[in-house]
Motif scaffolding. Structure first.
Motif, PDB file in Angstrom:
ATOM      1  N   PHE A  12      -6.347   5.139  -1.651  1.00 23.75           N
ATOM      2  CA  PHE A  12      -6.134   3.760  -2.087  1.00 23.75           C
ATOM      3  C   PHE A  12      -7.118   2.815  -1.402  1.00 23.75           C
ATOM      4  CE2 PHE A  12      -4.089  -0.391  -1.531  1.00 23.75           C
ATOM      5  CZ  PHE A  12      -3.749  -0.702  -2.843  1.00 23.75           C
ATOM      6  N   ILE A  13      -7.299   2.996  -0.109  1.00 19.41           N
ATOM      7  CA  ILE A  13      -8.213   2.124   0.634  1.00 19.41           C
ATOM      8  C   ILE A  13      -9.650   2.346   0.188  1.00 19.41           C
ATOM      9  CG2 ILE A  13      -9.145   1.634   2.936  1.00 19.41           C
ATOM     10  CD1 ILE A  13      -6.296   2.334   3.999  1.00 19.41           C
ATOM     11  N   GLU A  14     -10.037   3.593   0.012  1.00 22.83           N
ATOM     12  CA  GLU A  14     -11.402   3.876  -0.432  1.00 22.83           C
ATOM     13  C   GLU A  14     -11.679   3.281  -1.808  1.00 22.83           C
ATOM     14  OE1 GLU A  14     -12.303   8.064   1.929  1.00 22.83           O
ATOM     15  OE2 GLU A  14     -11.544   8.125  -0.136  1.00 22.83           O
ATOM     16  N   SER A  15     -10.661   3.212  -2.653  1.00 19.85           N
ATOM     17  CA  SER A  15     -10.830   2.663  -4.003  1.00 19.85           C
ATOM     18  C   SER A  15     -10.782   1.141  -4.043  1.00 19.85           C
ATOM     19  CB  SER A  15      -9.740   3.212  -4.935  1.00 19.85           C
ATOM     20  OG  SER A  15      -9.854   4.606  -5.087  1.00 19.85           O
ATOM     21  N   HIS A  16     -10.021   0.537  -3.148  1.00 24.40           N
ATOM     22  CA  HIS A  16      -9.749  -0.895  -3.268  1.00 24.40           C
ATOM     23  C   HIS A  16     -10.195  -1.754  -2.081  1.00 24.40           C
ATOM     24  CE1 HIS A  16      -7.351  -0.242  -6.891  1.00 24.40           C
ATOM     25  NE2 HIS A  16      -6.723   0.729  -6.252  1.00 24.40           N
ATOM     26  N   TRP A  17     -10.410  -1.151  -0.914  1.00 27.12           N
ATOM     27  CA  TRP A  17     -10.598  -1.978   0.269  1.00 27.12           C
ATOM     28  C   TRP A  17     -11.851  -1.669   1.062  1.00 27.12           C
ATOM     29  CZ3 TRP A  17      -8.270  -6.422   0.826  1.00 27.12           C
ATOM     30  CH2 TRP A  17      -7.090  -6.642   0.115  1.00 27.12           C
ATOM     31  N   PHE A  18     -12.870  -1.109   0.388  1.00 29.86           N
ATOM     32  CA  PHE A  18     -14.194  -1.041   0.996  1.00 29.86           C
ATOM     33  C   PHE A  18     -14.956  -2.300   0.599  1.00 29.86           C
ATOM     34  CE2 PHE A  18     -14.707   3.821   1.675  1.00 29.86           C
ATOM     35  CZ  PHE A  18     -14.125   3.704   2.917  1.00 29.86           C
ATOM     36  N   ILE A  19     -15.679  -2.849   1.535  1.00 29.16           N
ATOM     37  CA  ILE A  19     -16.265  -4.177   1.339  1.00 29.16           C
ATOM     38  C   ILE A  19     -17.311  -4.212   0.235  1.00 29.16           C
ATOM     39  CG2 ILE A  19     -18.098  -3.966   3.071  1.00 29.16           C
ATOM     40  CD1 ILE A  19     -17.349  -6.831   3.955  1.00 29.16           C
ATOM     41  N   ASP A  20     -18.016  -3.100   0.014  1.00 30.47           N
ATOM     42  CA  ASP A  20     -19.031  -3.105  -1.042  1.00 30.47           C
ATOM     43  C   ASP A  20     -18.404  -3.295  -2.419  1.00 30.47           C
ATOM     44  OD1 ASP A  20     -21.801  -2.504   0.140  1.00 30.47           O
ATOM     45  OD2 ASP A  20     -20.529  -1.062   1.153  1.00 30.47           O
ATOM     46  N   GLY A  21     -17.155  -2.862  -2.582  1.00 34.87           N
ATOM     47  CA  GLY A  21     -16.475  -3.072  -3.851  1.00 34.87           C
ATOM     48  C   GLY A  21     -15.885  -4.459  -3.993  1.00 34.87           C
ATOM     49  N   ARG A  22     -15.924  -5.250  -2.953  1.00 31.84           N
ATOM     50  CA  ARG A  22     -15.361  -6.598  -2.959  1.00 31.84           C
ATOM     51  C   ARG A  22     -16.415  -7.646  -2.621  1.00 31.84           C
ATOM     52  NH1 ARG A  22      -9.719  -5.702  -2.633  1.00 31.84           N
ATOM     53  NH2 ARG A  22      -9.379  -7.887  -2.128  1.00 31.84           N
ATOM     54  N   VAL A  23     -17.682  -7.274  -2.755  1.00 30.95           N
ATOM     55  CA  VAL A  23     -18.754  -8.168  -2.323  1.00 30.95           C
ATOM     56  C   VAL A  23     -18.753  -9.471  -3.117  1.00 30.95           C
ATOM     57  CG1 VAL A  23     -20.514  -7.217  -3.864  1.00 30.95           C
ATOM     58  CG2 VAL A  23     -21.200  -8.202  -1.664  1.00 30.95           C
ATOM     59  N   GLY A  24     -18.277  -9.420  -4.348  1.00 26.73           N
ATOM     60  CA  GLY A  24     -18.223 -10.634  -5.153  1.00 26.73           C
ATOM     61  C   GLY A  24     -17.368 -11.723  -4.550  1.00 26.73           C
ATOM     62  N   MET A  40       0.840  -1.190   0.000  1.00 28.55           N
ATOM     63  CA  MET A  40       0.000   0.000   0.000  1.00 28.55           C
ATOM     64  C   MET A  40       0.875   1.239   0.000  1.00 28.55           C
ATOM     65  SD  MET A  40      -2.886  -0.845   2.885  1.00 28.55           S
ATOM     66  CE  MET A  40      -3.810  -2.371   2.873  1.00 28.55           C
ATOM     67  N   PRO A  41       0.403   2.316  -0.623  1.00 32.80           N
ATOM     68  CA  PRO A  41       1.144   3.580  -0.531  1.00 32.80           C
ATOM     69  C   PRO A  41       1.012   4.160   0.873  1.00 32.80           C
ATOM     70  CG  PRO A  41      -0.968   3.933  -1.617  1.00 32.80           C
ATOM     71  CD  PRO A  41      -0.835   2.439  -1.424  1.00 32.80           C
ATOM     72  N   GLY A  42       2.010   4.913   1.287  1.00 35.16           N
ATOM     73  CA  GLY A  42       1.930   5.569   2.585  1.00 35.16           C
ATOM     74  C   GLY A  42       2.179   4.663   3.761  1.00 35.16           C
ATOM     75  N   TRP A  66       1.249  14.324   5.336  1.00 32.52           N
ATOM     76  CA  TRP A  66      -0.136  14.572   4.953  1.00 32.52           C
ATOM     77  C   TRP A  66      -0.435  13.995   3.570  1.00 32.52           C
ATOM     78  CZ3 TRP A  66      -2.212  17.902   1.101  1.00 32.52           C
ATOM     79  CH2 TRP A  66      -3.591  18.062   1.176  1.00 32.52           C
ATOM     80  N   GLU A  67       0.483  14.175   2.631  1.00 36.85           N
ATOM     81  CA  GLU A  67       0.282  13.658   1.273  1.00 36.85           C
ATOM     82  C   GLU A  67       0.287  12.130   1.263  1.00 36.85           C
ATOM     83  OE1 GLU A  67       3.326  15.477  -1.046  1.00 36.85           O
ATOM     84  OE2 GLU A  67       2.383  17.477  -1.008  1.00 36.85           O
ATOM     85  N   TRP A  68       1.189  11.511   2.037  1.00 36.45           N
ATOM     86  CA  TRP A  68       1.229  10.047   2.097  1.00 36.45           C
ATOM     87  C   TRP A  68      -0.050   9.497   2.736  1.00 36.45           C
ATOM     88  CZ3 TRP A  68       6.792  10.434   4.396  1.00 36.45           C
ATOM     89  CH2 TRP A  68       7.698  10.675   3.356  1.00 36.45           C
ATOM     90  N   GLY A  69      -0.512  10.166   3.797  1.00 32.51           N
ATOM     91  CA  GLY A  69      -1.760   9.738   4.416  1.00 32.51           C
ATOM     92  C   GLY A  69      -2.943   9.879   3.482  1.00 32.51           C
ATOM     93  N   SER A  70      -2.975  10.955   2.712  1.00 31.83           N
ATOM     94  CA  SER A  70      -4.063  11.161   1.750  1.00 31.83           C
ATOM     95  C   SER A  70      -4.041  10.102   0.653  1.00 31.83           C
ATOM     96  CB  SER A  70      -3.960  12.566   1.133  1.00 31.83           C
ATOM     97  OG  SER A  70      -4.092  13.572   2.129  1.00 31.83           O
ATOM     98  N   ALA A  71      -2.831   9.746   0.208  1.00 33.37           N
ATOM     99  CA  ALA A  71      -2.709   8.711  -0.825  1.00 33.37           C
ATOM    100  C   ALA A  71      -3.169   7.356  -0.297  1.00 33.37           C
ATOM    101  CB  ALA A  71      -1.267   8.631  -1.312  1.00 33.37           C
ATOM    102  N   LEU A  72      -2.803   7.042   0.945  1.00 33.61           N
ATOM    103  CA  LEU A  72      -3.223   5.773   1.536  1.00 33.61           C
ATOM    104  C   LEU A  72      -4.737   5.728   1.703  1.00 33.61           C
ATOM    105  CD1 LEU A  72      -2.652   3.050   2.815  1.00 33.61           C
ATOM    106  CD2 LEU A  72      -2.058   4.232   4.951  1.00 33.61           C
TER     107      LEU A  72
END
Length: 343
Positions: free
Chosen positions: A310-322, A273-275, A301-307
């Motif tokens: 990344f999590i919001e795009s890839h690691w929210f459960i609704d996006g991985r429900v399959g 993961m970034p950050g 701050w920039e590293w935290g924002s990038a992390l």
């Protein structure tokens, strides 16, 4: 055509029960893929028969009455049964108070439970390697965050006229993991404001700017976000029990917008993961990286924002429900970012 019906039995209403069963069930329901019924107690078998579930999901079955129930369920009903496991229960470190809650013969009980289900679902490849041969088949389905619980406003850029806030949050089960931080906290106490949340030893509290009490699980996400950290630390002792852990801690810290310095152990290296910067469990290495990072607050701050992004795009459960639909055998495989590993 009616939706599949799944009966879900979390073992608790804490992190394991929620992240592994309740949150996935709720995501599946929101997606309109299946109808779940969540019950924290096993239902009478005649009631289960009347409900006629397509799939029954259980978790961490270890008690004798639970094992008898599961054996009878397999004899009398035709439902597909899966069991979820999120910890290396047969090798809990002595420092971890969780171990006191389990039986001396946990291994034999767990092996029996695995033999009574159609599939074992685990959160990490390490757990699949350890317990995979005990069940007819094993699936790795990784932890993810529910967006309705872990969504917060973006953080403002940092104030440059104060000391950096560096912190940790956790439960008493992680006190052994904190040992690497003792000399780090002492050495950097005049350079950063140490912020802790949870039960921590006095050796750390005496050098801390803030110590916040542990909070109920429903309050934990907001309390973690409200720590307003510039940098989070996530130490983890290098042992098999921790090697079996997931990267959930990184997800929770990162979605709050905190960059993370963590131990360079298997649990935190499976998913880059970034950050996130991994360091050996050597105090000098921790001191060096933290001193280097805090010199550049805007970078933090920039590293935290990038992390966070990344999590919001890839690691929210609704996006991985399959992945959960596939793991629970509720229908055909759906597109997922990372497919379940089945063997």
């Amino acid at each position: 055509m009616s939706l599949p019906f799944v009966l879900v039995h979390p073992a608790d209403d804490y992190a394991c029960g929620r992240y592994r069963l309740r949150y996935p069930a709720e995501a599946i329901a929101r997606a309109g893929i299946a109808n779940p019924l969540i019950s924290y107690d096993f239902l009478p078998l005649d009631q289960v028969a009347g409900l006629a579930p397509d799939v029954i999901v259980v978790q961490r079955v270890l008690e004798r009455d639970q094992l008898r129930y599961l054996a009878r369920l397999r004899r009398e009903l035709d439902a597909y049964v899966v069991m979820d496991l999120d910890d290396l229960l047969t090798d809990i470190p002595r420092e971890n108070k969780l171990g006191r809650k389990f039986h001396e013969d946990t291994a034999s009980r767990l092996r029996e439970a695995c033999s009574l289900v159609d599939r074992l679902i685990v959160s990490t490849p390490f757990l699949a390697q350890v317990y995979g041969d005990w069940a007819p088949e094993v699936v790795v389905c990784r932890n993810a965050l529910p967006s309705n619980v872990w969504s917060f406003p973006p953080r403002c850029s940092p104030a440059l006229d104060r000391r950096p806030r560096v912190g940790w949050a956790g439960s008493s089960g992680h006190l052994g993991d904190l040992k690497v931080l003792y000399p780090v906290v002492r050495a950097l106490a005049d350079q950063v404001d140490w912020v802790f949340m949870g039960d921590i030893p006095g050796a750390l509290a005496k050098y801390s700017a803030e110590v916040h009490p542990r909070v109920p699980i429903d309050d934990y996400p907001r309390a973690l976000y409200n720590l307003r950290l510039d940098l989070a630390v996530a130490p983890l002792a290098d042992c098999d029990y921790n090697a079996a852990k997931s990267h959930l801690r990184l997800l929770e810290l990162g979605v709050c917008g905190y960059p993370v310095v963590c131990s360079d152990v298997q649990a935190f290296s499976d998913v880059p993961m970034p950050g996130v910067h991994r360091v050996p469990n050597d105090p000098d290495a921790w001191i060096e990286i933290i001193e280097g990072w805090i010199e550049y607050p805007m970078n933090l701050w920039e590293w935290g924002s990038a992390l966070r992004a990344f999590i919001e795009s890839h690691w929210f459960i609704d996006g991985r429900v399959g992945e959960w639909v596939s793991a629970w055998c509720l229908g055909p495989d759906l597109p997922a970012l990372l497919p379940c590993v089945v063997r």
